[in-house]
Design a protein around this motif. Sequence first.
Motif, PDB file in Angstrom:
ATOM      1  N   ALA A  11       0.925  -1.275  -0.034  1.00 25.69           N
ATOM      2  CA  ALA A  11      -0.103   0.023  -0.036  1.00 25.69           C
ATOM      3  C   ALA A  11       0.959   1.334  -0.054  1.00 25.69           C
ATOM      4  N   MET A  12       2.187   1.271   0.575  1.00 23.13           N
ATOM      5  CA  MET A  12       2.929   2.587   0.468  1.00 23.13           C
ATOM      6  C   MET A  12       3.291   2.759  -1.008  1.00 23.13           C
ATOM      7  N   ALA A  13       3.710   1.619  -1.792  1.00 25.10           N
ATOM      8  CA  ALA A  13       4.298   1.900  -3.037  1.00 25.10           C
ATOM      9  C   ALA A  13       3.130   2.394  -3.889  1.00 25.10           C
ATOM     10  N   LEU A  14       2.084   1.580  -4.167  1.00 24.09           N
ATOM     11  CA  LEU A  14       1.022   1.558  -5.016  1.00 24.09           C
ATOM     12  C   LEU A  14      -0.165   2.608  -4.534  1.00 24.09           C
ATOM     13  N   VAL A  15      -0.429   2.860  -3.074  1.00 21.13           N
ATOM     14  CA  VAL A  15      -1.524   3.995  -2.963  1.00 21.13           C
ATOM     15  C   VAL A  15      -0.832   5.225  -2.149  1.00 21.13           C
ATOM     16  N   ALA A  16       0.050   4.994  -1.134  1.00 17.47           N
ATOM     17  CA  ALA A  16       0.373   6.172  -0.278  1.00 17.47           C
ATOM     18  C   ALA A  16       1.312   7.129  -1.103  1.00 17.47           C
ATOM     19  N   SER A  17       2.202   6.458  -1.908  1.00 16.77           N
ATOM     20  CA  SER A  17       3.304   7.197  -2.903  1.00 16.77           C
ATOM     21  C   SER A  17       2.818   7.693  -3.968  1.00 16.77           C
ATOM     22  N   ARG A  18       1.599   7.329  -4.290  1.00 16.81           N
ATOM     23  CA  ARG A  18       1.046   7.577  -5.770  1.00 16.81           C
ATOM     24  C   ARG A  18      -0.007   8.330  -5.724  1.00 16.81           C
ATOM     25  N   GLN A  54       7.750  11.108 -12.062  1.00 13.38           N
ATOM     26  CA  GLN A  54       9.009  12.022 -11.887  1.00 13.38           C
ATOM     27  C   GLN A  54       8.987  12.600 -10.278  1.00 13.38           C
ATOM     28  N   LEU A  55       8.355  12.256  -9.685  1.00 17.49           N
ATOM     29  CA  LEU A  55       8.163  12.846  -8.237  1.00 17.49           C
ATOM     30  C   LEU A  55       9.494  12.180  -7.409  1.00 17.49           C
ATOM     31  N   PRO A  56       9.499  10.814  -7.681  1.00 18.50           N
ATOM     32  CA  PRO A  56      10.538  10.014  -6.492  1.00 18.50           C
ATOM     33  C   PRO A  56      11.968  10.671  -6.476  1.00 18.50           C
ATOM     34  N   ALA A  57      12.472  10.798  -7.820  1.00 19.11           N
ATOM     35  CA  ALA A  57      13.763  11.333  -8.303  1.00 19.11           C
ATOM     36  C   ALA A  57      14.059  12.836  -7.582  1.00 19.11           C
TER      37      ALA A  57
END
Length: 297
Positions: free
Chosen positions: A100-107, A128-131
């Motif tokens: 859920a962190m990778a697919l929902v919370a961070s997106r 683009q946001l993570p980098a």
Amino acid sequence: MDTSTEPSALPRVVADPARVRAVLGDPAHTVADPGSGAPPGTMAWLRQNVARLSNGAAHARRRDLAVGLLQRLDPGLLRSRASEATSAIVDEAERRPFDAMALVASRVPGLVLAGALGAADPGQVTAQLPAVAAAYLPGSPGNAEADGCVARLTELLPAGPGEQVAARIGLLIQAYAATAGLIGNAVVAGIRAGRPLPAAELVAQVLRASPPVRFTQRIAPSGEMVALDLTVAGDDPAGHLAFGYGHRACPGPAHAIALAEGATQRLLERCRWTGAAISYPEPPALCAPERLELAER
């Protein structure tokens, strides 16, 4: 939400709530100067044109731009869209366990906010946001990937004067890790409660007791760098410090809360914790899960 994290080695940490507020409210306590004159569309250019990393009149002008952009957005609509986007991701998982962190919370916050800010392709913006977030604060290592992502964001977001484009990117970056952490911590609080609780109650609890952003930094008039503990206010009658305080407080707390509530409510309604270990990063990172495995009920 401010995305600063705990400094690795500082001579002084301010942990008294009243003193933290005094420092945050004092214009003489500044942020590090990122310089000037960087080529447009680079990471250095972004740092030099956002309110978060500015002082004085430039900060006030750029913060007004960010506030103006947010004033056009309805938090209630952001909440609904975050709920819908979360449901779509749960549907795509097809009852398989997912992070859920990778697919929902961070997106989801980026997808919803990018669309609300006028992006034609919110998915490309979010990619683009993570980098950019990793290289955002002064002192972070610059790299070609981050520069390329900033350049793509300037193309993907609505055109306008440089500071306005930077304001849109800055809002997306400030909402990226901190709002993801707020969602993750709220979902964990819901799991630990062992009974259904409204997302609004869980998010409010997290902001008081376990905010994802633990520290921010200021430069004192003497030149000393100080770390300000944002977790110490808790149930202080003066209010928590999760969104900062004073002239540099988060420009969109209602928007961040709405995004977090929409995603949290839908995850807890539709999903269960699989029992897999909930991992957390080592300090000084944000205090939020790295991985949180859920599956549809």
